[in-house]
Design a protein around this motif. Structure first.
Motif, mmCIF file in Angstrom:
data_model
loop_
_atom_site.group_PDB
_atom_site.id
_atom_site.type_symbol
_atom_site.label_atom_id
_atom_site.label_comp_id
_atom_site.label_asym_id
_atom_site.label_seq_id
_atom_site.Cartn_x
_atom_site.Cartn_y
_atom_site.Cartn_z
ATOM 1 N N GLU A 51 0.822 -1.195 0.000
ATOM 2 C CA GLU A 51 0.000 0.000 0.000
ATOM 3 C C GLU A 51 0.864 1.256 0.000
ATOM 4 N N LYS A 52 1.945 1.230 0.757
ATOM 5 C CA LYS A 52 2.848 2.385 0.819
ATOM 6 C C LYS A 52 3.455 2.662 -0.552
ATOM 7 N N ARG A 68 2.170 1.764 -3.449
ATOM 8 C CA ARG A 68 1.082 2.185 -4.332
ATOM 9 C C ARG A 68 0.754 3.673 -4.121
ATOM 10 N N GLU A 69 0.729 4.074 -2.866
ATOM 11 C CA GLU A 69 0.457 5.484 -2.570
ATOM 12 C C GLU A 69 1.585 6.378 -3.050
ATOM 13 N N ARG A 70 2.796 5.834 -3.042
ATOM 14 C CA ARG A 70 3.929 6.600 -3.546
ATOM 15 C C ARG A 70 3.769 6.849 -5.051
ATOM 16 N N LYS A 108 1.096 9.505 -5.427
ATOM 17 C CA LYS A 108 1.631 10.801 -5.016
ATOM 18 C C LYS A 108 2.484 11.407 -6.132
ATOM 19 N N ILE A 135 -4.800 11.472 -0.525
ATOM 20 C CA ILE A 135 -4.803 10.118 -1.086
ATOM 21 C C ILE A 135 -5.637 9.228 -0.173
ATOM 22 N N LYS A 136 -6.500 8.421 -0.760
ATOM 23 C CA LYS A 136 -7.273 7.416 -0.026
ATOM 24 C C LYS A 136 -6.940 6.044 -0.594
ATOM 25 N N SER A 137 -6.808 5.052 0.299
ATOM 26 C CA SER A 137 -6.483 3.698 -0.141
ATOM 27 C C SER A 137 -7.391 2.681 0.509
ATOM 28 N N SER A 185 -5.542 2.831 -4.789
ATOM 29 C CA SER A 185 -5.228 4.138 -4.213
ATOM 30 C C SER A 185 -5.733 5.223 -5.156
ATOM 31 N N GLY A 218 -6.010 9.556 -5.710
ATOM 32 C CA GLY A 218 -5.410 10.817 -5.292
ATOM 33 C C GLY A 218 -6.109 12.032 -5.873
#
Length: 570
Positions: free
Chosen positions: A16-17, A19-21, A24, A40-42, A47, A49
């Motif tokens: 998840e981290k 994916r959020e990167r 972002k 950002i919502k996951s 994810s 943004g």
């Protein structure tokens, strides 16, 4: 106006981290579209943004993405819903909503009604993603009725991703931009590509009046049409109240708007009603090249003086144009359609010092039959299809090694079978030429962190104009628009011959301080060598430099294409 992005990791191969990167990075590549807030919502392998330019409810309550407590619903929205207050009072009167934003209204509507029902209710300019994680387990990507806002997507075996701008896909793992060879011939003739494809291989766009439904369970997606312009004999007549009401709605927000004032009929009417409806003096903006031959300051001054606006005349130079051309192409994600896109960016940068919102007269020509080509008689379908071409298809066939595909243009034209000839071309323009004119309004505005709005493309205005019965008469095209304008502005402004915002591209192609350096690089450019007949390109350059023929249109198209290739592909 904002930027949206999202990423679905189909194989669950990254955390998840991570994916959020990715999301972002996608958002940061579009930070010019917002900057007031990011989020950002996951959930699960998804994810979503958002970067926000706050205009309606500028408090943090309007920040996005919107979601419920359990992330059963997640909305990332770009644009404006102009009738959201009416919809809120009609359908959500007993619902507690913490934000006064149109995003909050849309979110609550989407939770309660089907996507088809919501899209039929809302009026505005928008592109949004709406994720439903329970029961249906689906993602919706939707675009407004006339493609005022852009939205793109990629679907690969590894992931599904979407964004407001193509450049955001640079952030995707293992992804490289490639040229879409199958549409290159069409681009050379028309300077734009219609249908779902883009100049980038495997990158697609949502089109006007469409939404995409992506099934998260079985990894399938389907694009559906929810709105198509049609002939309605019961359509309301265009009137002063119709355009005035549209301008009023387009002034929605907590920000004082300005107006792009060219001095033409359309922008002058928008400025007129915007000033009437504003409690403070309106800021108006005009731009022109140094010297009187390539600007319309005389006409914009007449309007600004009559309306008593705070008028800003912006001067740009050949040097400004040449220096900014690659930057503007980067922001467009594609080569230029019109050279005047560059000064539009300069105007937007200047206007941003005074406002976050600009109103424009864009769209009136296509909707109200403002081009001479609508009235040229021809029963040959190909003539109609090539009516908005920039370059002669026979010439392009001589210099281009591939073929010119008209498949998607013919599909659009099939929808005009029951229309009269003028309506055929107007409809065709609205769904081919206009979206790419609107794309420059969106992207050069957003490049300057400003939102451009188009009152002539409000649904009631479009339907009244397209169905008008008084298109031709002593006023020529745009009869109904001009009749209203004559009540307020002098005849020499309203009835003058239409002249677009042109630039001396032909001269600049021969100028060492202009576009000549770009021109001389063409025959050695890898893209040109691969897809074009070099001897023919050399001939076009020689003819132009020696003033034997004016080949500026096709040569400028090639220059923009080569710069785009350098920016994105090479």
């Amino acid at each position: 106006m904002c930027g949206i992005a999202g990423f679905i990791d189909k194989k669950n191969t990254i955390t998840e981290k991570e994916r959020e990167r990715v999301v972002k990075k996608m958002i940061h590549l579009m930070k010019h579209r917002g900057g007031d807030a990011e989020g950002i919502k996951s959930i699960k392998n998804i994810s979503i943004g958002h970067t926000r330019l706050s205009i309606v409810d500028t408090s943090s309550r309007g920040n996005q993405p919107f979601s419920d407590e359990n992330n059963n619903f997640i909305l990332s929205f770009n644009g404006e819903i102009y009738n959201h207050c009416l919809l809120r009072s009609k359908y959500l009167n007993h619902v507690r909503i913490i934000s006064g934003s149109d995003t909050a209204t849309l979110f609550e509507l989407l939770k309660r009604f089907s996507i088809e029902s919501v899209l039929a209710k809302i009026h505005g300019m928008f592109a949004f993603s709406f994720l439903v994680t329970k029961k249906k387990s689906e993602l919706i990507l939707a675009l407004d009725r006339f493609a005022i806002k852009p939205l793109y997507f990629i679907d690969t075996p590894r992931y599904f991703a979407w964004a407001s701008e193509i450049k955001a896909f640079r952030a995707l793992p293992g992804f490289n931009f490639q040229i879409n060879k199958s549409v290159l011939g069409e681009y050379m003739v028309f300077r734009h590509v219609v249908g779902p494809e883009t100049l980038f291989k495997n990158i697609y766009k949502i089109q006007a009046g469409e939404y995409l439904r992506y099934n998260l369970k079985n990894d399938t997606n389907k694009v559906q049409k929810y709105y198509r312009l049609s002939k309605k004999w019961s359509a309301p007549r265009f009137s002063e109240s119709v355009i005035s009401e549209s301008v009023k709605d387009h002034l929605m927000g907590d920000i004082i708007a300005g107006v792009q004032l060219s001095g033409g009929v359309d922008s002058s009417l928008v400025a007129l009603f915007a000033q009437k409806l504003s409690q403070k003096k309106l800021h108006t903006f005009s731009i022109g090249l140094v010297g009187g031959l390539w600007n319309e300051f005389g006409y914009s001054d007449i309007v600004a003086d009559k309306l008593d606006t705070k008028h800003h005349k912006i001067i740009f130079s050949k040097r400004d144009f040449v220096q900014l051309l690659p930057k503007v192409i980067y922001h467009l994600d594609e080569p230029l359609v019109h050279p005047n896109t560059v000064p539009m960016y300069i105007l937007a940068k200047k206007a941003r010092k005074y406002t976050k919102v600009l109103l424009t007269g864009e769209g009136a020509d296509e909707v109200f039959y403002g081009y001479n080509r609508y009235f040229q008689e021809s029963n040959v379908i190909k003539d109609k299809i090539f009516s908005n071409a920039f370059d002669n298809p026979q010439l392009i066939s001589q210099i281009f090694k591939g073929r010119i595909s008209l498949v998607n243009r013919k599909k659009i034209f099939r929808n005009t079978v029951k229309f009269d000839d003028e309506s055929k071309i107007s409809f065709y323009d609205i769904y081919t030429y206009l979206p790419h004119i609107l794309l420059r309004q969106d992207k050069v505005g957003m490049a300057a962190n400003i939102e451009n709005r188009v009152p002539f493309l409000y649904t009631p205005v479009v339907e009244a104009g397209f169905n008008s019965r008084t298109r031709v008469g002593k006023f020529g095209g745009k009869t109904q628009v001009k009749k209203i304008a004559l009540k307020y502005f002098p005849k020499n402004l309203v009835l003058r011959r239409k002249c677009g915002f042109g630039l001396p591209i032909s001269e600049w192609l021969r100028d060492r301080n202009g576009l000549l350096p770009h021109l001389l690089k063409l025959k050695k450019h890898k893209l040109i060598k691969k897809f074009f007949v070099i001897n023919e390109i050399e001939r076009l350059i020689k003819e132009h430099l020696y003033k034997e023929k004016d080949n500026s249109s096709v040569l400028f198209t090639l220059i923009c294409l080569s710069i785009w290739h350098d920016v994105f592909i090479d």
